[in-house]
Design an enzyme around this catalytic site. Sequence first.
Site, mmCIF file in Angstrom:
data_model
loop_
_atom_site.group_PDB
_atom_site.id
_atom_site.type_symbol
_atom_site.label_atom_id
_atom_site.label_comp_id
_atom_site.label_asym_id
_atom_site.label_seq_id
_atom_site.Cartn_x
_atom_site.Cartn_y
_atom_site.Cartn_z
ATOM 1 N N THR A 16 0.852 -1.186 0.000
ATOM 2 C CA THR A 16 0.000 0.000 0.000
ATOM 3 C C THR A 16 0.893 1.243 0.000
ATOM 4 O O THR A 16 2.099 1.146 -0.163
ATOM 5 C CB THR A 16 -0.914 0.021 1.245
ATOM 6 O OG1 THR A 16 -0.103 0.255 2.409
ATOM 7 C CG2 THR A 16 -1.661 -1.294 1.400
ATOM 8 N N ARG A 17 0.280 2.415 0.243
ATOM 9 C CA ARG A 17 1.058 3.650 0.376
ATOM 10 C C ARG A 17 1.456 3.920 1.825
ATOM 11 O O ARG A 17 1.911 5.011 2.148
ATOM 12 C CB ARG A 17 0.259 4.847 -0.179
ATOM 13 C CG ARG A 17 0.248 4.902 -1.709
ATOM 14 C CD ARG A 17 -0.717 5.936 -2.277
ATOM 15 N NE ARG A 17 -0.591 7.237 -1.658
ATOM 16 C CZ ARG A 17 -1.536 7.815 -0.897
ATOM 17 N NH1 ARG A 17 -2.670 7.182 -0.661
ATOM 18 N NH2 ARG A 17 -1.347 9.010 -0.401
ATOM 19 N N LYS A 18 1.319 2.934 2.684
ATOM 20 C CA LYS A 18 1.782 3.072 4.073
ATOM 21 C C LYS A 18 3.282 2.798 4.105
ATOM 22 O O LYS A 18 3.750 1.722 4.475
ATOM 23 C CB LYS A 18 1.016 2.119 4.986
ATOM 24 C CG LYS A 18 -0.456 2.474 5.115
ATOM 25 C CD LYS A 18 -1.201 1.469 5.976
ATOM 26 C CE LYS A 18 -2.682 1.825 6.071
ATOM 27 N NZ LYS A 18 -3.454 0.825 6.831
ATOM 28 N N THR A 19 4.022 3.801 3.672
ATOM 29 C CA THR A 19 5.472 3.670 3.501
ATOM 30 C C THR A 19 6.196 4.769 4.271
ATOM 31 O O THR A 19 5.586 5.726 4.741
ATOM 32 C CB THR A 19 5.844 3.764 2.012
ATOM 33 O OG1 THR A 19 5.319 4.995 1.482
ATOM 34 C CG2 THR A 19 5.267 2.605 1.215
ATOM 35 N N THR B 67 5.138 -3.157 4.390
ATOM 36 C CA THR B 67 6.096 -2.060 4.499
ATOM 37 C C THR B 67 6.127 -1.431 5.883
ATOM 38 O O THR B 67 7.185 -0.984 6.332
ATOM 39 C CB THR B 67 5.785 -0.966 3.462
ATOM 40 O OG1 THR B 67 4.391 -0.611 3.537
ATOM 41 C CG2 THR B 67 6.098 -1.452 2.056
#
Length: 271
Positions: free
Chosen positions: A120-123, A257
């Site tokens: 996902t965009r949980k970076t 991530t």
Amino acid sequence: MLLVELERFIEEDLGYNDVSCTVVPDCKVRAEVVSNEDGIVAGLAEATQVFEYFEVFATTDLAEGTAIKKDDIIFTLEGGARSILRAERLALNFLGRMSGIATLTRKYVGRANGVKIACTRKTTPGFRKFEKKAVIAGGGDPHRFNLSDTVLIKDNHIAVLGLEKALKSAKDAASFTQKIEVEVEDTDSAVRAAELGADIIMFDNMAADEIEKCIKRLDEKGLRQGLILEASGGISMENAGDYAKTGVDVISIGALTHSSLWLDISLRIKQ
């Protein structure tokens, strides 16, 4: 990795008064980068760039995504002792972080029975491209890189506009190359999103049995064909297999991530 990125990382790590590396003579030495546990290696290109920047000759027989065992040699190094010490932490940070992500991704891929595993965009801000590259090395899918890649209508969009208006606005504004994905939390919303022309439906925080019933309803209404179905939220190593059996095409997992452990990797000077 761009040179400006590399130099920013190096500046952050070296600081302005590096005493620790200068206490050793700058003699030529050999060293090895070794894995202290089993895993999937990633970050080889980034680590190589770090070593090359410090004029350390680094060689490896491994490729991104290779399975490694405890005590396997990842790199052999030749160069000045000070240069190797200066390169050590940054190179190992790339390898440890990225290999940890790749290792966790590969474990999920093994539980998914052929269903695509995505991140996902949980970076980490500033490190996203490396984390997504590590997911790829582990056999996963990077999902969208940023907000421009795909239009994702989430619960907060729907709270403001309502599903129908949000989807219509997205269709009016999106490029013909952009898919439109809608996040849903129940069967009725999924059916409505499909009827309104969504390209992708994300089942958000829905139990596996609820998703299975929802997909059955989409089939019954003749809406399943051409839809990409994604499960996300509440998915763990223990239940990933259950979600894979529901009929979804993709399982997206933020933990790849944001919760992966670093792979334990060390550098040992051999002289």
